[in-house]
Design a protein around this motif. Structure first.
Motif, PDB file in Angstrom:
ATOM      1  N   ASP A  67     -60.411  29.891  60.334  1.00  0.00           N
ATOM      2  CA  ASP A  67     -61.734  30.497  60.211  1.00  0.00           C
ATOM      3  C   ASP A  67     -61.587  31.980  59.895  1.00  0.00           C
ATOM      4  O   ASP A  67     -61.461  32.784  60.812  1.00  0.00           O
ATOM      5  CB  ASP A  67     -62.536  30.299  61.493  1.00  0.00           C
ATOM      6  CG  ASP A  67     -63.976  30.782  61.335  1.00  0.00           C
ATOM      7  OD1 ASP A  67     -64.465  30.823  60.185  1.00  0.00           O
ATOM      8  OD2 ASP A  67     -64.598  31.124  62.351  1.00  0.00           O
ATOM      9  N   PRO A  68     -61.603  32.322  58.630  1.00  0.00           N
ATOM     10  CA  PRO A  68     -61.676  31.464  57.442  1.00  0.00           C
ATOM     11  C   PRO A  68     -60.307  30.866  57.122  1.00  0.00           C
ATOM     12  O   PRO A  68     -59.282  31.377  57.577  1.00  0.00           O
ATOM     13  CB  PRO A  68     -62.114  32.433  56.348  1.00  0.00           C
ATOM     14  CG  PRO A  68     -61.576  33.758  56.778  1.00  0.00           C
ATOM     15  CD  PRO A  68     -61.604  33.755  58.287  1.00  0.00           C
ATOM     16  N   PRO A  69     -60.282  29.776  56.334  1.00  0.00           N
ATOM     17  CA  PRO A  69     -59.002  29.156  56.004  1.00  0.00           C
ATOM     18  C   PRO A  69     -58.139  30.056  55.130  1.00  0.00           C
ATOM     19  O   PRO A  69     -58.655  30.786  54.285  1.00  0.00           O
ATOM     20  CB  PRO A  69     -59.388  27.880  55.265  1.00  0.00           C
ATOM     21  CG  PRO A  69     -60.826  27.991  54.956  1.00  0.00           C
ATOM     22  CD  PRO A  69     -61.422  29.060  55.786  1.00  0.00           C
ATOM     23  N   SER A  70     -56.840  29.971  55.333  1.00  0.00           N
ATOM     24  CA  SER A  70     -55.892  30.693  54.484  1.00  0.00           C
ATOM     25  C   SER A  70     -55.008  29.726  53.704  1.00  0.00           C
ATOM     26  O   SER A  70     -54.175  30.149  52.920  1.00  0.00           O
ATOM     27  CB  SER A  70     -55.009  31.618  55.332  1.00  0.00           C
ATOM     28  OG  SER A  70     -54.234  30.866  56.243  1.00  0.00           O
ATOM     29  N   ARG A  71     -55.211  28.412  53.919  1.00  0.00           N
ATOM     30  CA  ARG A  71     -54.425  27.394  53.229  1.00  0.00           C
ATOM     31  C   ARG A  71     -55.351  26.332  52.648  1.00  0.00           C
ATOM     32  O   ARG A  71     -56.358  25.979  53.265  1.00  0.00           O
ATOM     33  CB  ARG A  71     -53.430  26.732  54.185  1.00  0.00           C
ATOM     34  CG  ARG A  71     -52.408  27.702  54.736  1.00  0.00           C
ATOM     35  CD  ARG A  71     -51.452  27.056  55.729  1.00  0.00           C
ATOM     36  NE  ARG A  71     -52.180  26.453  56.846  1.00  0.00           N
ATOM     37  CZ  ARG A  71     -52.019  25.202  57.272  1.00  0.00           C
ATOM     38  NH1 ARG A  71     -51.157  24.408  56.697  1.00  0.00           N
ATOM     39  NH2 ARG A  71     -52.720  24.758  58.288  1.00  0.00           N
ATOM     40  N   TYR A  72     -54.957  25.822  51.470  1.00  0.00           N
ATOM     41  CA  TYR A  72     -55.749  24.825  50.768  1.00  0.00           C
ATOM     42  C   TYR A  72     -54.827  23.791  50.139  1.00  0.00           C
ATOM     43  O   TYR A  72     -53.677  24.083  49.828  1.00  0.00           O
ATOM     44  CB  TYR A  72     -56.555  25.467  49.630  1.00  0.00           C
ATOM     45  CG  TYR A  72     -57.586  26.443  50.107  1.00  0.00           C
ATOM     46  CD1 TYR A  72     -58.897  26.042  50.322  1.00  0.00           C
ATOM     47  CD2 TYR A  72     -57.252  27.767  50.353  1.00  0.00           C
ATOM     48  CE1 TYR A  72     -59.853  26.943  50.780  1.00  0.00           C
ATOM     49  CE2 TYR A  72     -58.197  28.673  50.798  1.00  0.00           C
ATOM     50  CZ  TYR A  72     -59.494  28.246  51.010  1.00  0.00           C
ATOM     51  OH  TYR A  72     -60.440  29.133  51.465  1.00  0.00           O
ATOM     52  N   VAL A  73     -55.385  22.611  49.916  1.00  0.00           N
ATOM     53  CA  VAL A  73     -54.730  21.613  49.078  1.00  0.00           C
ATOM     54  C   VAL A  73     -55.687  21.355  47.918  1.00  0.00           C
ATOM     55  O   VAL A  73     -56.859  21.024  48.136  1.00  0.00           O
ATOM     56  CB  VAL A  73     -54.440  20.311  49.843  1.00  0.00           C
ATOM     57  CG1 VAL A  73     -53.908  19.243  48.899  1.00  0.00           C
ATOM     58  CG2 VAL A  73     -53.460  20.569  50.983  1.00  0.00           C
ATOM     59  N   ALA A  74     -55.169  21.534  46.712  1.00  0.00           N
ATOM     60  CA  ALA A  74     -55.926  21.217  45.493  1.00  0.00           C
ATOM     61  C   ALA A  74     -55.364  19.908  44.959  1.00  0.00           C
ATOM     62  O   ALA A  74     -54.168  19.819  44.651  1.00  0.00           O
ATOM     63  CB  ALA A  74     -55.789  22.333  44.464  1.00  0.00           C
ATOM     64  N   VAL A  75     -56.208  18.886  44.894  1.00  0.00           N
ATOM     65  CA  VAL A  75     -55.800  17.578  44.382  1.00  0.00           C
ATOM     66  C   VAL A  75     -56.394  17.429  42.987  1.00  0.00           C
ATOM     67  O   VAL A  75     -57.621  17.433  42.828  1.00  0.00           O
ATOM     68  CB  VAL A  75     -56.261  16.435  45.310  1.00  0.00           C
ATOM     69  CG1 VAL A  75     -55.891  15.082  44.719  1.00  0.00           C
ATOM     70  CG2 VAL A  75     -55.666  16.606  46.698  1.00  0.00           C
ATOM     71  N   PHE A  76     -55.503  17.308  42.012  1.00  0.00           N
ATOM     72  CA  PHE A  76     -55.909  17.201  40.609  1.00  0.00           C
ATOM     73  C   PHE A  76     -55.843  15.743  40.184  1.00  0.00           C
ATOM     74  O   PHE A  76     -54.838  15.069  40.394  1.00  0.00           O
ATOM     75  CB  PHE A  76     -54.983  18.051  39.735  1.00  0.00           C
ATOM     76  CG  PHE A  76     -55.096  19.520  39.995  1.00  0.00           C
ATOM     77  CD1 PHE A  76     -55.997  20.292  39.266  1.00  0.00           C
ATOM     78  CD2 PHE A  76     -54.311  20.130  40.954  1.00  0.00           C
ATOM     79  CE1 PHE A  76     -56.107  21.657  39.506  1.00  0.00           C
ATOM     80  CE2 PHE A  76     -54.412  21.495  41.197  1.00  0.00           C
ATOM     81  CZ  PHE A  76     -55.314  22.251  40.469  1.00  0.00           C
ATOM     82  N   ARG A  77     -56.934  15.258  39.565  1.00  0.00           N
ATOM     83  CA  ARG A  77     -57.006  13.896  39.043  1.00  0.00           C
ATOM     84  C   ARG A  77     -56.895  13.964  37.525  1.00  0.00           C
ATOM     85  O   ARG A  77     -57.571  14.763  36.885  1.00  0.00           O
ATOM     86  CB  ARG A  77     -58.335  13.245  39.424  1.00  0.00           C
ATOM     87  CG  ARG A  77     -58.487  12.976  40.894  1.00  0.00           C
ATOM     88  CD  ARG A  77     -59.845  12.358  41.216  1.00  0.00           C
ATOM     89  NE  ARG A  77     -60.965  13.154  40.770  1.00  0.00           N
ATOM     90  CZ  ARG A  77     -61.435  14.247  41.379  1.00  0.00           C
ATOM     91  NH1 ARG A  77     -60.853  14.676  42.478  1.00  0.00           N
ATOM     92  NH2 ARG A  77     -62.464  14.896  40.900  1.00  0.00           N
TER      93      ARG A  77
END
Length: 164
Positions: free
Chosen positions: A35-45
């Motif tokens: 909070d707030p996020p510092s990590r993400y996962v981007a899933v590409f299709r």
């Protein structure tokens, strides 16, 4: 989080990243806890290239890229700590040698949206850098492909608006 400037930066990345994902048919963005996020996962299709255990080049429909913003990201940046290939580990590109992905020069403070675009350009072969590649075999393979072979997936990252 005590660094208000960094916290505001992270809050802005969340808002802008989710807004981009809403306008895309090509990727989803998953913020990790924080909070707030510092990590993400981007899933590409789409259609992303991989090399199997026998050395054959094929396609897979999904690729996941991890993006994280270390505490000192606004001052210094180590690209290998910011953007990494999560899966599949055998993505086939001159600028990828899992878990590393080279999206080019990266300055401190580059935003999430820019990082997502750069990852998409590499995955889809809009961007291929045959000079000093991470994966020399993939670079040679790309150089030997016929004209018009790239990009692999020609869809834009963001849906185009159509006039009603």
């Amino acid at each position: 989080m005590t660094d208000k400037i960094f916290s505001n930066f992270l809050s802005r990345q969340l808002v802008e990243g989710l807004a981009l994902a809403r306008r895309s048919d090509v990727f989803d963005l998953m913020p990790m806890p924080g909070d707030p996020p510092s990590r993400y996962v981007a899933v590409f299709r789409g259609s992303w290239l991989v090399q199997d255990a026998r050395g054959q080049i094929g396609e897979v429909p999904l690729a996941a890229i991890g993006i994280q913003f270390p505490k000192d990201y606004l001052r210094i940046v180590e690209p290998t700590m910011v953007v990494t290939v999560l899966e599949p580990a055998n993505l086939w590109h001159a600028n990828i040698k899992g878990p590393w992905i080279c999206i080019g020069a990266m300055a401190p403070g580059v935003g999430l949206v820019d990082l997502i675009y750069q990852c998409f350009e590499v995955l889809s072969y809009y961007r291929v850098s045959p000079h000093s590649p991470l994966n020399e075999a993939a670079a040679q393979w790309a150089r030997n492909q016929p004209p018009g072979r790239f990009p692999i997936d020609r869809r834009p990252l963001v849906k185009t608006e159509t006039a009603a």
